[in-house]
Design an enzyme around this catalytic site. Sequence first.
Site, PDB file in Angstrom:
ATOM      1  N   SER A 126       0.824  -1.213   0.000  1.00 48.89           N
ATOM      2  CA  SER A 126       0.000   0.000   0.000  1.00 48.89           C
ATOM      3  C   SER A 126       0.858   1.262   0.000  1.00 48.89           C
ATOM      4  CB  SER A 126      -0.868  -0.036   1.261  1.00 48.89           C
ATOM      5  OG  SER A 126      -1.341   1.246   1.568  1.00 48.89           O
ATOM      6  N   TYR A 150      -2.188  -0.059  10.174  1.00 43.95           N
ATOM      7  CA  TYR A 150      -2.378  -0.710   8.866  1.00 43.95           C
ATOM      8  C   TYR A 150      -1.118  -0.581   8.021  1.00 43.95           C
ATOM      9  CZ  TYR A 150      -3.869  -1.165   3.987  1.00 43.95           C
ATOM     10  OH  TYR A 150      -3.949  -1.511   2.657  1.00 43.95           O
TER      11      TYR A 150
HETATM   12  P1  NAD Z   1     -11.330  -6.069   0.381  1.00 38.91           P
HETATM   13  O1  NAD Z   1     -11.569  -5.943   1.844  1.00 38.91           O
HETATM   14  O2  NAD Z   1     -12.460  -5.796  -0.555  1.00 38.91           O
HETATM   15  O3  NAD Z   1     -10.736  -7.503   0.052  1.00 38.91           O
HETATM   16  C1  NAD Z   1     -10.000  -8.247   0.973  1.00 38.91           C
HETATM   17  C2  NAD Z   1     -10.629  -9.626   1.093  1.00 38.91           C
HETATM   18  O4  NAD Z   1      -9.842 -10.388   2.005  1.00 38.91           O
HETATM   19  C3  NAD Z   1     -12.066  -9.618   1.635  1.00 38.91           C
HETATM   20  O5  NAD Z   1     -12.944 -10.281   0.739  1.00 38.91           O
HETATM   21  C4  NAD Z   1     -11.960 -10.357   2.961  1.00 38.91           C
HETATM   22  O6  NAD Z   1     -13.119 -11.149   3.248  1.00 38.91           O
HETATM   23  C5  NAD Z   1     -10.720 -11.209   2.764  1.00 38.91           C
HETATM   24  N1  NAD Z   1     -10.043 -11.566   4.008  1.00 38.91           N
HETATM   25  C6  NAD Z   1      -9.806 -10.767   5.082  1.00 38.91           C
HETATM   26  N2  NAD Z   1      -9.187 -11.459   6.042  1.00 38.91           N
HETATM   27  C7  NAD Z   1      -9.023 -12.726   5.572  1.00 38.91           C
HETATM   28  C8  NAD Z   1      -8.467 -13.911   6.119  1.00 38.91           C
HETATM   29  N3  NAD Z   1      -7.935 -13.927   7.358  1.00 38.91           N
HETATM   30  N4  NAD Z   1      -8.469 -15.032   5.370  1.00 38.91           N
HETATM   31  C9  NAD Z   1      -9.027 -15.037   4.126  1.00 38.91           C
HETATM   32  N5  NAD Z   1      -9.580 -13.932   3.564  1.00 38.91           N
HETATM   33  C10 NAD Z   1      -9.576 -12.799   4.285  1.00 38.91           C
HETATM   34  O7  NAD Z   1     -10.096  -5.098   0.065  1.00 38.91           O
HETATM   35  P2  NAD Z   1      -9.518  -4.551  -1.325  1.00 38.91           P
HETATM   36  O8  NAD Z   1      -9.797  -3.095  -1.353  1.00 38.91           O
HETATM   37  O9  NAD Z   1      -9.916  -5.424  -2.439  1.00 38.91           O
HETATM   38  O10 NAD Z   1      -7.965  -4.723  -1.054  1.00 38.91           O
HETATM   39  C11 NAD Z   1      -7.243  -5.871  -1.485  1.00 38.91           C
HETATM   40  C12 NAD Z   1      -5.804  -5.725  -0.993  1.00 38.91           C
HETATM   41  O11 NAD Z   1      -5.220  -4.527  -1.521  1.00 38.91           O
HETATM   42  C13 NAD Z   1      -5.676  -5.619   0.531  1.00 38.91           C
HETATM   43  O12 NAD Z   1      -4.515  -6.307   0.921  1.00 38.91           O
HETATM   44  C14 NAD Z   1      -5.493  -4.135   0.752  1.00 38.91           C
HETATM   45  O13 NAD Z   1      -4.804  -3.872   1.959  1.00 38.91           O
HETATM   46  C15 NAD Z   1      -4.696  -3.750  -0.467  1.00 38.91           C
HETATM   47  N6  NAD Z   1      -4.828  -2.341  -0.838  1.00 38.91           N
HETATM   48  C16 NAD Z   1      -6.031  -1.862  -1.268  1.00 38.91           C
HETATM   49  C17 NAD Z   1      -6.132  -0.529  -1.629  1.00 38.91           C
HETATM   50  C18 NAD Z   1      -7.433   0.062  -2.111  1.00 38.91           C
HETATM   51  O14 NAD Z   1      -7.470   1.257  -2.412  1.00 38.91           O
HETATM   52  N7  NAD Z   1      -8.503  -0.708  -2.221  1.00 38.91           N
HETATM   53  C19 NAD Z   1      -5.012   0.323  -1.550  1.00 38.91           C
HETATM   54  C20 NAD Z   1      -3.800  -0.216  -1.097  1.00 38.91           C
HETATM   55  C21 NAD Z   1      -3.717  -1.547  -0.762  1.00 38.91           C
END
Ligand code: NAD
Length: 321
Positions: A126, A150
């Site tokens: 991130s 985070y």
């Molecule tokens: P999201 O919350 O929609 O997706 C994450 C998924 O992981 C969820 O479906 C959740 O149910 C699952 N999850 C959580 N804990 C779990 C566990 N212990 N075991 C199995 N599954 C589990 O988030 P997103 O926005 O799609 O983000 C995806 C990744 O990208 C994450 O790692 C997030 O930190 C990273 N990220 C996202 C953004 C953004 O802008 N969306 C920016 C930087 C980084």
Amino acid sequence: MVNILITGGAGFIGSNLIRVLLQSGQYKITAIDNFDNFYSLAQKELNIRDFLNHPDFKLVKGDIRYMPDLNQVGDIDVIIHLAAKAGVRPSIKNPVLYQDVNVGGTQTLLEFAKERGIKQFVFASSSSVYGINHNVPWNEEEKLLPISPYASTKLSAEMLGHVYSRLYGIRFLALRFFTVYGPAQRPDLAIHKFFKNILNEIAIPVYGDGSTSRDYTFVADTVKGIVSAINYDKSSFEIINLGNNKTVTLSQLIGAIEKVCGTSAIIDRQPEQPGDVPQTFADITKAQELLDYHPSTSLEDGLQQFYTWFKAYEDVIQKDY
Ligand code: NAD
């Protein structure tokens, strides 16, 4: 066919990625997701419902922290690790849980890769790791000054990746995503929240004076970068920004959303939030060179695509916010 394990496959970025990979016909996908309660189950089920009957798709309902759950997965060539507790502000309320899932879970998954002899590991990091570094646009060599639990979990997981790449020859690519938005976006993120409130004539919370800025990246562009990382083989450890290289202030963002909605927002001005950084801005030179990454979606176009998705599924999405 390449066998890919996608963790967090029912989430926002994961489901957009799965759609693209299945359409290409080159991959067999296993998604593992524990459908955690960070946001609506209905939205996650909507995200993946189109894939459930696809012959090249398998869903494992399980937790990345538990090896028995991971062992339900068949043969895998590449892991794309997206599962996490996401979000800056909630991590301040629950830092131990964030550490457990984002660091402990990543380590368990790296152990799984080690035991199975899986040699390619793509990790969702991130932009928050740059924190309050003012020297924008950030390149990957910049000093890291995270200011939320985070962000620190993402940084820890990057370092774990370095350890496993050195000790066990697992190629580890940490992709630093910058405020990703688009269809299926999480409801806690600003763009989703703003559309929902404006369309329901509810005030939108605006933290600070509107001058904070973000490098918003459309999810299809982020997904292209992730897909490219599947085949990257030039080195064993890399950290790569996947941003858009354009910053937009909060006030500009609200103006652009008002234009798409055709109505004005009611603003509920709030103080700046602890953990929130004043700006994000990616230097994407490295991604251009290593991943042939060229984000091309304008904010106007991306917001329109979000709006189309939101209107099509608003009954499901808004059911249990
Ligand atoms: P999201 O919350 O929609 O997706 C994450 C998924 O992981 C969820 O479906 C959740 O149910 C699952 N999850 C959580 N804990 C779990 C566990 N212990 N075991 C199995 N599954 C589990 O988030 P997103 O926005 O799609 O983000 C995806 C990744 O990208 C994450 O790692 C997030 O930190 C990273 N990220 C996202 C953004 C953004 O802008 N969306 C920016 C930087 C980084």
